[in-house]
Scaffold this motif. Structure first.
Motif, PDB file in Angstrom:
ATOM      1  N   TYR A  54      50.464  16.582  32.383  1.00  0.00           N
ATOM      2  CA  TYR A  54      49.079  17.073  32.421  1.00  0.00           C
ATOM      3  C   TYR A  54      49.052  18.593  32.525  1.00  0.00           C
ATOM      4  O   TYR A  54      48.305  19.270  31.791  1.00  0.00           O
ATOM      5  N   LEU A  55      49.877  19.142  33.400  1.00  0.00           N
ATOM      6  CA  LEU A  55      49.909  20.590  33.585  1.00  0.00           C
ATOM      7  C   LEU A  55      50.408  21.290  32.329  1.00  0.00           C
ATOM      8  O   LEU A  55      49.931  22.385  31.993  1.00  0.00           O
ATOM      9  N   LEU A  56      51.330  20.680  31.606  1.00  0.00           N
ATOM     10  CA  LEU A  56      51.811  21.260  30.353  1.00  0.00           C
ATOM     11  C   LEU A  56      50.672  21.377  29.346  1.00  0.00           C
ATOM     12  O   LEU A  56      50.536  22.393  28.654  1.00  0.00           O
ATOM     13  N   GLY A  57      49.832  20.345  29.257  1.00  0.00           N
ATOM     14  CA  GLY A  57      48.673  20.421  28.370  1.00  0.00           C
ATOM     15  C   GLY A  57      47.721  21.533  28.759  1.00  0.00           C
ATOM     16  O   GLY A  57      47.229  22.280  27.903  1.00  0.00           O
ATOM     17  N   LEU A  58      47.451  21.663  30.066  1.00  0.00           N
ATOM     18  CA  LEU A  58      46.592  22.751  30.536  1.00  0.00           C
ATOM     19  C   LEU A  58      47.202  24.103  30.214  1.00  0.00           C
ATOM     20  O   LEU A  58      46.497  25.031  29.776  1.00  0.00           O
ATOM     21  N   TYR A  59      48.509  24.245  30.438  1.00  0.00           N
ATOM     22  CA  TYR A  59      49.179  25.523  30.192  1.00  0.00           C
ATOM     23  C   TYR A  59      49.110  25.911  28.720  1.00  0.00           C
ATOM     24  O   TYR A  59      48.818  27.068  28.389  1.00  0.00           O
ATOM     25  N   LEU A  60      49.363  24.976  27.827  1.00  0.00           N
ATOM     26  CA  LEU A  60      49.333  25.295  26.398  1.00  0.00           C
ATOM     27  C   LEU A  60      47.937  25.702  25.957  1.00  0.00           C
ATOM     28  O   LEU A  60      47.784  26.504  25.034  1.00  0.00           O
ATOM     29  N   GLY A  61      46.913  25.161  26.615  1.00  0.00           N
ATOM     30  CA  GLY A  61      45.553  25.522  26.243  1.00  0.00           C
ATOM     31  C   GLY A  61      45.088  26.823  26.873  1.00  0.00           C
ATOM     32  O   GLY A  61      44.761  27.782  26.162  1.00  0.00           O
ATOM     33  N   ASP A  62      45.085  26.891  28.188  1.00  0.00           N
ATOM     34  CA  ASP A  62      44.464  28.025  28.888  1.00  0.00           C
ATOM     35  C   ASP A  62      45.362  28.661  29.929  1.00  0.00           C
ATOM     36  O   ASP A  62      44.869  29.281  30.873  1.00  0.00           O
ATOM     37  N   GLY A  63      46.662  28.509  29.800  1.00  0.00           N
ATOM     38  CA  GLY A  63      47.557  29.033  30.822  1.00  0.00           C
ATOM     39  C   GLY A  63      48.468  30.137  30.325  1.00  0.00           C
ATOM     40  O   GLY A  63      48.635  30.338  29.125  1.00  0.00           O
ATOM     41  N   CYS A  64      49.058  30.844  31.280  1.00  0.00           N
ATOM     42  CA  CYS A  64      50.051  31.866  30.953  1.00  0.00           C
ATOM     43  C   CYS A  64      50.974  32.050  32.156  1.00  0.00           C
ATOM     44  O   CYS A  64      50.595  31.753  33.290  1.00  0.00           O
ATOM     45  N   VAL A  65      52.172  32.523  31.898  1.00  0.00           N
ATOM     46  CA  VAL A  65      53.131  32.887  32.935  1.00  0.00           C
ATOM     47  C   VAL A  65      53.371  34.383  32.817  1.00  0.00           C
ATOM     48  O   VAL A  65      53.710  34.872  31.732  1.00  0.00           O
ATOM     49  N   SER A  66      53.199  35.109  33.914  1.00  0.00           N
ATOM     50  CA  SER A  66      53.303  36.567  33.889  1.00  0.00           C
ATOM     51  C   SER A  66      54.268  37.050  34.961  1.00  0.00           C
ATOM     52  O   SER A  66      54.405  36.418  36.011  1.00  0.00           O
ATOM     53  N   PRO A  67      54.949  38.182  34.721  1.00  0.00           N
ATOM     54  CA  PRO A  67      55.848  38.742  35.739  1.00  0.00           C
ATOM     55  C   PRO A  67      55.076  39.214  36.969  1.00  0.00           C
ATOM     56  O   PRO A  67      53.916  39.611  36.876  1.00  0.00           O
ATOM     57  N   HIS A  68      55.747  39.141  38.124  1.00  0.00           N
ATOM     58  CA  HIS A  68      55.163  39.629  39.368  1.00  0.00           C
ATOM     59  C   HIS A  68      56.252  40.388  40.130  1.00  0.00           C
ATOM     60  O   HIS A  68      57.389  39.905  40.231  1.00  0.00           O
ATOM     61  N   PRO A  69      55.941  41.566  40.665  1.00  0.00           N
ATOM     62  CA  PRO A  69      56.991  42.407  41.260  1.00  0.00           C
ATOM     63  C   PRO A  69      57.661  41.803  42.485  1.00  0.00           C
ATOM     64  O   PRO A  69      58.824  42.098  42.755  1.00  0.00           O
ATOM     65  N   ARG A  70      56.964  40.958  43.240  1.00  0.00           N
ATOM     66  CA  ARG A  70      57.552  40.421  44.474  1.00  0.00           C
ATOM     67  C   ARG A  70      58.087  38.996  44.308  1.00  0.00           C
ATOM     68  O   ARG A  70      59.143  38.667  44.814  1.00  0.00           O
ATOM     69  N   THR A  71      57.349  38.164  43.603  1.00  0.00           N
ATOM     70  CA  THR A  71      57.728  36.755  43.521  1.00  0.00           C
ATOM     71  C   THR A  71      58.431  36.394  42.222  1.00  0.00           C
ATOM     72  O   THR A  71      58.828  35.255  42.038  1.00  0.00           O
ATOM     73  N   GLY A  72      58.588  37.343  41.344  1.00  0.00           N
ATOM     74  CA  GLY A  72      59.231  37.070  40.062  1.00  0.00           C
ATOM     75  C   GLY A  72      58.218  36.762  38.982  1.00  0.00           C
ATOM     76  O   GLY A  72      58.117  37.465  37.973  1.00  0.00           O
ATOM     77  N   TYR A  73      57.416  35.698  39.179  1.00  0.00           N
ATOM     78  CA  TYR A  73      56.431  35.290  38.170  1.00  0.00           C
ATOM     79  C   TYR A  73      55.262  34.600  38.854  1.00  0.00           C
ATOM     80  O   TYR A  73      55.338  34.202  40.025  1.00  0.00           O
TER      81      TYR A  73
END
Length: 251
Positions: free
Chosen positions: A67-86
């Motif tokens: 389910y989360l994969l479907g949400l991610y492909l539609g309206d999601g993104c993964v972005s870098p973060h300076p403290r936590t990595g992403y």
């Protein structure tokens, strides 16, 4: 933290003569991380990421991940973060509070050691979770918009989708789809009559993501049509009934 195969692929680019900048742009991985792997490719400590184990496993629970994969492909993104990595961010429209709850529940289920935040934005809520392993779970992560680059599921992701196809379809419809009521007029015994019927639409600019949607519909025996360039329609009565049973309107 990236799995070992991802690290090896990045270092292969360097062995092929690519620069750190070039390898970073192609993989979406920071130059510092790739540079560090040149000195030590193995993780410094055991990881709680199921994809980073010596024998990688599917994300758990598998239905929540599909389910989360479907949400991610539609309206999601993964972005870098300076403290936590992403960090993972999925935009959910304010009009569907039930969808926001379902999204947050899926994020927490897949990443139970991390916190889940709901950040209000104009017209929507961003469901956000921080962690180093989001790129492991969503290897489609890369610079640029999804519809401007090739999107393909990894073999293990296809296993998750094949095991839980309705959850995957539900995530795609909840992100970029809708259930609507269409109408038409017909002449019956000399009189014009109006008929209404439900229909599901899925709209996405990415040809690859639309194909993932229609391939899964085919697997489930759902009849569909290409309404126009970006839109997939499900309107046959039996197929709509199956979609209603497993998906239903957003709420």
């Amino acid at each position: 933290m990236y799995d070992l195969e991802t690290r090896k692929r990045a270092l292969t680019l360097l062995r092929q003569g690519r620069s750190l900048n070039s390898a970073s742009r192609q993989t979406g991985i920071s130059r510092a991380a790739i540079r560090g792997w040149q000195a030590r490719i193995e993780p410094l400590r055991p990881s709680d990421c199921r994809r980073c184990r010596d024998r990688p496993d599917l994300p758990h629970p598998p239905d929540a991940y599909a389910y989360l994969l479907g949400l991610y492909l539609g309206d999601g993104c993964v972005s870098p973060h300076p403290r936590t990595g992403y960090f993972l961010r999925i935009a959910c429209a304010n009009a569907w509070p039930g969808l926001i709850d379902a999204c947050a529940d899926a994020v927490h289920a897949v990443h139970p050691t991390g916190s889940v935040h709901r950040l209000p934005r104009e017209g929507c809520v961003s469901v956000v979770s921080y962690g180093r392993h989001w790129p492991c779970l969503f290897p489609q992560h890369a610079p640029g918009k999804k519809h401007e680059r090739h999107i393909q599921l990894a073999t293990w992701q296809r296993e998750s989708v094949n095991a839980h196809p309705w959850e995957f379809i539900r995530g795609l419809v909840h992100s970029d789809g809708c259930r609507t009521t269409n109408w038409t007029e017909r002449t019956v015994a000399g009189q014009r009559k109006r008929y209404e019927y439900p229909r599901y639409f899925f709209t996405n600019k990415s040809e690859d993501i639309r194909r993932l949607y229609t391939d899964t519909l085919d697997h489930l025996g759902i009849e569909w049509k290409q309404a126009n360039t970006w839109n997939i329609s499900v309107a046959r009565k039996v197929s709509v009934a199956m979609m209603d049973q497993h998906i239903g309107p957003k709420y």
